[in-house]
Design a protein around this motif. Structure first.
Motif: not given
Length: 292
Positions: A37-43, A268-269, A273-274
């Motif tokens: 989930g974190a990588m999907a949000a950042a990318s 969560a942050m 942000g996304l």
């Protein structure tokens, strides 16, 4: 397009990339969805910005043309500086190429397997095994690996790879590979996620064969298999750490509540942000354009 517009995406990218500097050692079933989930949000945040800037740069002259004044379908009307536009265009092309290459490689791998086959033996001196998510799910094993294993170890290998399929690990690993294709700074987190999938499959295999040492011996015979577009291979992750966790489970450093809470808060942050970046992008699309 201003720096303020891209600020949420920049913060998400920086936050998740910095997370890769920490070895979270989360429980596998917790690590997989959280890290993916974190990588999907950042990318995702990164792609929104670079594709948006590239589109604004490419369509700017068209949108500013008096002949297009009637058209409201091209929303990226804010001026994109040439340097930013060229950089965003290059990043967009590179990301699209890498993502396409991974998807095509996975497609070729899946299509190379006869539908309905649950096992496939490959004549090769290399030692590898990996799971292919066909309709039935297929385990591919090389003769080089099989010849080096005992009967019990072979059962452990097949149990390990079937666990990848039953637990749908290919969704997590493919998400990680695509995220890295878009944003290479996410590679350390992708490595941690792949290790988590292998640990989960190791534990499933150990329960299946009722002998942790057999699983440990089996994975030491495997090397990292060929590139398979986000698929799981027996030699993935950190093999020494996997063997140690199997043979001395009490030594495995499981995530504390504090570590889990910290990781959850950071992710969560990143998701927040996304959402903010998508909201900014939505406002840009819906922003009325006035012409004189």
């Amino acid at each position: 397009m201003t720096a303020t517009f891209a600020l949420p995406a920049a913060l998400v990218v920086a936050l998740v990339s910095l997370m890769g500097l920490v070895d979270w050692r989360l429980r596998p079933r917790l690590a997989m969805p959280m890290l993916a989930g974190a990588m999907a949000a950042a990318s995702g945040a990164f792609l929104v910005i670079v594709f948006g800037a590239a589109a604004g740069f490419a369509l700017g002259p068209v949108r500013s043309s008096a002949s297009m004044a009637w058209c409201q379908a091209i929303p990226l009307h804010h001026q994109v500086e040439p340097l930013v536009g060229v950089a965003a265009s290059g990043a967009s092309v590179a990301a699209a190429f890498r993502i396409g290459r991974i998807l095509l490689a996975r497609r070729r791998t899946v299509r190379s397997i006869n539908q309905g086959d649950r096992f496939s033996i490959v004549e090769s001196t290399d030692r590898f095994a990996y799971a292919v998510p066909t309709h039935e799910g297929c385990v591919v094993v090389s003769t080089g690996l099989l010849n080096s294993l005992s009967t019990a170890e072979r059962r452990a290998v097949f149990a390990h790879e079937r666990a990848h399929l039953q637990l749908s690990h290919h969704h997590f690993t493919l998400t990680a590979e695509l995220a890295v294709a878009a944003l290479p700074t996410l590679r350390p987190l992708a490595n941690q996620l792949r290790h988590a999938t292998e640990r989960a499959a190791d534990e499933a295999a150990a329960r299946s064969v009722q002998d942790r040492s057999v699983v440990a011996r089996a994975i030491t015979h495997a090397v990292l298999g060929p590139a398979t577009g986000g698929l799981s291979s027996l030699g993935g992750g950190s093999v020494p750490r996997r063997v140690e966790a199997l043979l001395w489970p009490q030594r495995e450093k499981l995530a504390s509540r504090r570590t889990s809470l910290a990781a959850t808060s950071l992710i969560a942050m990143a998701v927040l942000g996304l959402v903010m970046q998508l909201h900014h992008f939505g406002e840009l699309i819906n922003h009325p354009v006035s012409y004189t």
